[in-house]
Design an enzyme around this catalytic site. Structure first.
Site, PDB file in Angstrom:
ATOM      1  N   GLY A 102       6.880  -1.121  -1.712  1.00  0.00           N
ATOM      2  CA  GLY A 102       6.944  -0.914  -0.243  1.00  0.00           C
ATOM      3  C   GLY A 102       8.363  -0.494   0.519  1.00  0.00           C
ATOM      4  N   GLY A 103       9.011   0.388  -0.334  1.00  0.00           N
ATOM      5  CA  GLY A 103      10.198   0.982   0.476  1.00  0.00           C
ATOM      6  C   GLY A 103       9.841   1.554   1.764  1.00  0.00           C
ATOM      7  N   LYS A 104       9.028   2.607   1.637  1.00  0.00           N
ATOM      8  CA  LYS A 104       8.601   3.381   2.695  1.00  0.00           C
ATOM      9  C   LYS A 104       7.700   2.431   3.789  1.00  0.00           C
ATOM     10  CE  LYS A 104       8.562   7.662   0.086  1.00  0.00           C
ATOM     11  NZ  LYS A 104       8.750   7.047  -1.161  1.00  0.00           N
ATOM     12  N   CYS A 150       7.647  11.814  -5.807  1.00  0.00           N
ATOM     13  CA  CYS A 150       9.113  11.979  -6.134  1.00  0.00           C
ATOM     14  C   CYS A 150       9.080  12.797  -7.468  1.00  0.00           C
ATOM     15  CB  CYS A 150       9.483  10.457  -6.527  1.00  0.00           C
ATOM     16  SG  CYS A 150       8.854   9.430  -7.634  1.00  0.00           S
ATOM     17  N   GLY A 178       3.021   0.237  -2.903  1.00  0.00           N
ATOM     18  CA  GLY A 178       4.011  -0.398  -3.901  1.00  0.00           C
ATOM     19  C   GLY A 178       5.021   0.294  -4.169  1.00  0.00           C
TER      20      GLY A 178
HETATM   21  C1  LIG Z   1       5.086   6.376  -5.939  1.00  0.00           C
HETATM   22  S1  LIG Z   1       4.354   4.815  -5.958  1.00  0.00           S
HETATM   23  C2  LIG Z   1       4.547   4.622  -4.149  1.00  0.00           C
HETATM   24  C3  LIG Z   1       6.064   4.241  -3.642  1.00  0.00           C
HETATM   25  C4  LIG Z   1       5.783   3.488  -2.057  1.00  0.00           C
HETATM   26  N1  LIG Z   1       5.536   4.662  -1.317  1.00  0.00           N
HETATM   27  C5  LIG Z   1       7.519   3.162  -1.941  1.00  0.00           C
HETATM   28  O1  LIG Z   1       8.115   3.934  -0.909  1.00  0.00           O
HETATM   29  O2  LIG Z   1       7.932   2.202  -2.276  1.00  0.00           O
HETATM   30  C6  LIG Z   1       2.780   5.216  -6.165  1.00  0.00           C
HETATM   31  C7  LIG Z   1       2.050   3.853  -5.902  1.00  0.00           C
HETATM   32  O3  LIG Z   1       0.679   4.089  -5.969  1.00  0.00           O
HETATM   33  C8  LIG Z   1       0.059   2.993  -6.621  1.00  0.00           C
HETATM   34  N2  LIG Z   1      -1.637   3.433  -7.072  1.00  0.00           N
HETATM   35  C9  LIG Z   1      -1.649   3.816  -8.326  1.00  0.00           C
HETATM   36  N3  LIG Z   1      -3.148   3.894  -8.105  1.00  0.00           N
HETATM   37  C10 LIG Z   1      -3.632   3.988  -6.977  1.00  0.00           C
HETATM   38  C11 LIG Z   1      -5.056   4.135  -6.466  1.00  0.00           C
HETATM   39  N4  LIG Z   1      -5.887   4.313  -7.150  1.00  0.00           N
HETATM   40  N5  LIG Z   1      -4.722   3.822  -4.985  1.00  0.00           N
HETATM   41  C12 LIG Z   1      -3.635   3.724  -4.284  1.00  0.00           C
HETATM   42  N6  LIG Z   1      -2.487   3.382  -4.888  1.00  0.00           N
HETATM   43  C13 LIG Z   1      -2.614   3.702  -6.208  1.00  0.00           C
HETATM   44  C14 LIG Z   1       0.919   2.596  -7.783  1.00  0.00           C
HETATM   45  O4  LIG Z   1       0.536   1.367  -8.121  1.00  0.00           O
HETATM   46  C15 LIG Z   1       2.217   2.577  -7.359  1.00  0.00           C
HETATM   47  O5  LIG Z   1       2.595   1.342  -6.767  1.00  0.00           O
END
Ligand SMILES: C[S@@+](CC[C@H](N)C(=O)[O-])C[C@H]1O[C@@H](n2cnc3c(N)ncnc32)[C@H](O)[C@@H]1O
Length: 513
Positions: free
Chosen positions: A321-323, A440, A319
């Protein structure tokens, strides 16, 4: 209010070139108000404007929502722009005003504290927000002093009351007596601690200045770069676009004035305002995405692998969802499939939306805890991206209020989750497959320390030459973002806003033996 002071008149300083790069700077490189000799309206305060200018009102409402409701400025602002029906120029003005006042809050509050006869905490928060907006206009925007003053007082009168309007008038007159360079010189003249000085001048909390200093040193860079890094956090980032491979075209964006990106293929830099005006963006085939994130997704897809024909890819923390969108499009082209995992339901929905333009046969979104997936699907994937929740210290320029929200304790609290997610990602990777650990944030506690821990604990993973792989995925081919990691033959990658023009993304590519 004279004819030039109308909210939409040129005297308001909205000449259409209010961008960071066009502001006048003094010898020290700091921005100055363009007004030169201060001019004030001849009109008595009580006779000045009582109506709030819609662009300033929109910016004020953003600051109020951030302070009162813990809102995100980048989510509130577009709604306010629509609600107040701001045209393109006024939308640009409201954006620069709201974001600039939020970013500059540390410096502006220190200046305001010298101009108000009581501690700032004892001011009505709405008055403080109006003062911050006034200070930003007076000290860092191309708004003539008289317009900044009249319009901010008018705003305060209209939305807070006549008494507060007079207070705002008196305080902003004091603020306007000096330019920003003079104010910051005064604020720091007796300050010998370089961290405190940098925090005041560049408007960051002291702990973040310290954390970014540690980050530079931890990644083998000089502390002399700190000022440039802090300044990069305060510059409005140019919108980066990506055309999803095989699905999107940048032609429309280029026709609308976007410049081709120099770091990564199929990317562009768009300074033309609201990207929602582009049909390709509305269709989801062209997306807004930082060039660093684009590079990382492309590097994950490009690592040479032995052994699989129809590959399975996993984005463990997907989430919003960019990548995942870029990975999904790349997977479709190479005959792979993608599982995008996200535990937060509303964010999982955003991942589905981000992937909507990609063939639905290629991807699936799972709503669940990524820590379970290694156990549920051991050795099930060829390529795994684990873009962990982090402090976001590398993306402060995109979230104007984030620096004031984050706490030093976040660093320690996130560590165990980051390690568990990386372990789960490693378990989910087949022998010979790869895991990309991504943040990031450039802080060593979230980056190199997590990877070093993993390599100490597990003998079934080796660090690859991540820098060479990222270089190969980038257009110039030599980003010089790599760092050799002691005790390994591999490298990690740290991108920087002040060097690469990207968010400060970190990546370590590991192969499962
Ligand atoms: C840095 S963001 C990812 C950004 C995403 N890859 C993008 O490019 O748009 C980290 C994400 O990890 C999720 N997250 C938090 N706890 C998590 C868990 N236990 N398992 C998987 N994802 C988790 C968060 O809700 C968040 O959406």
């Amino acid at each position: 209010m004279n004819g030039q002071d109308t909210p939409h008149g040129r005297g308001d300083g909205r000449g259409g070139r209010g961008g960071q790069s066009h502001r006048r700077r003094n010898e020290a490189g700091r921005e100055r108000n363009r007004g030169g000799v201060r001019q004030y309206s001849q009109t008595a305060p009580s006779q000045r404007t009582r109506a709030a200018d819609p662009a300033r009102l929109a910016a004020f409402e953003v600051l109020r929502a951030v302070e009162r409701d813990d809102a995100y400025a980048n989510l509130v602002l577009p709604a306010r722009i629509r609600q107040h029906r701001l045209d393109r120029r006024d939308a640009g003005f409201a954006t620069e005003l709201a974001y600039g006042a939020l970013r500059g809050q540390g410096t502006y509050d220190a200046i305001l504290a010298r101009c108000v006869d009581r501690p700032l905490e004892r001011l009505d928060p709405a008055i403080l927000d109006a003062l911050r907006l006034g200070a930003h206009q007076l000290l860092a925007m191309r708004v003539p002093a008289h317009a900044a003053l009249d319009q901010t007082v008018g705003l305060a009168r209209a939305v807070i009351g006549a008494g507060p309007g007079s207070l705002v008038n008196a305080v902003l007159r004091r603020v306007s007596a000096k330019d920003l360079a003079t104010w910051t010189a005064e604020l720091t003249e007796t300050e010998t601690d370089p961290v405190k000085r940098a925090a005041l001048v560049h408007s960051h909390p002291e702990w973040i200045v310290r954390a970014l200093r540690q980050s530079l040193v931890g990644h083998g860079r000089s502390v002399d770069e700190l000022e440039a890094l802090l300044e990069a956090d305060n510059a409005a980032p140019v919108v980066n676009l990506v055309a999803l491979p095989g699905l999107g075209s940048l032609d429309e964006a280029i026709d609308a004035g976007a410049e081709p990106g120099e770091l990564v293929e199929d990317s562009a830099l768009y300074a033309g305002g609201d990207v929602g005006r582009l049909a390709s963006v509305r269709a989801g085939t062209v997306r807004v995405q930082d060039a660093g994130s684009q590079l990382i997704a492309r590097a994950v897809a490009a690592v040479p692998l032995d052994g699989s024909t129809a590959e399975r890819w996993l984005d463990l923390c997907a989430g919003p969802g960019g990548k995942a969108a870029l990975l999904g499009a790349l997977a479709a082209r190479s005959g792979a499939t993608l599982l995008a995992n996200e535990p937060a339901g509303h964010r999982a929905e955003l991942v589905r939306k981000a992937l909507a333009a990609v063939d639905p046969a290629v991807w699936e979104v799972r709503t669940g805890d990524g820590r379970e997936l290694g156990r549920l699907e051991p050795a099930g994937f060829d390529r795994v991206l684990v873009d962990v929740p982090c402090t976001g210290l590398g993306a402060l320029r995109r979230r104007p209020e984030a620096r004031w929200r984050r706490q030093p304790s976040d660093l320690a609290q996130l560590g165990p989750l980051q390690r568990e997610l990386l372990d789960s990602a490693a378990e989910a990777t087949r022998p010979g497959g790869i895991v990309a650990y991504v943040t990031c944030s450039p802080h060593p506690a979230e980056t190199t320390a997590v990877v070093a821990d993993l390599l100490r604990r597990r003998r079934d993973l080796e660090l690859l030459d991540s820098a060479a792989i990222l270089d190969a995925a980038s257009l110039p081919g030599r980003l010089q973002a790599g760092q050799a990691e002691p005790g390994t033959d591999g490298t990690t990658v740290q991108l920087w806003p002040h060097l690469h023009g990207t968010d400060a993304m970190f990546m370590a590519l590991l192969r499962r033996k």
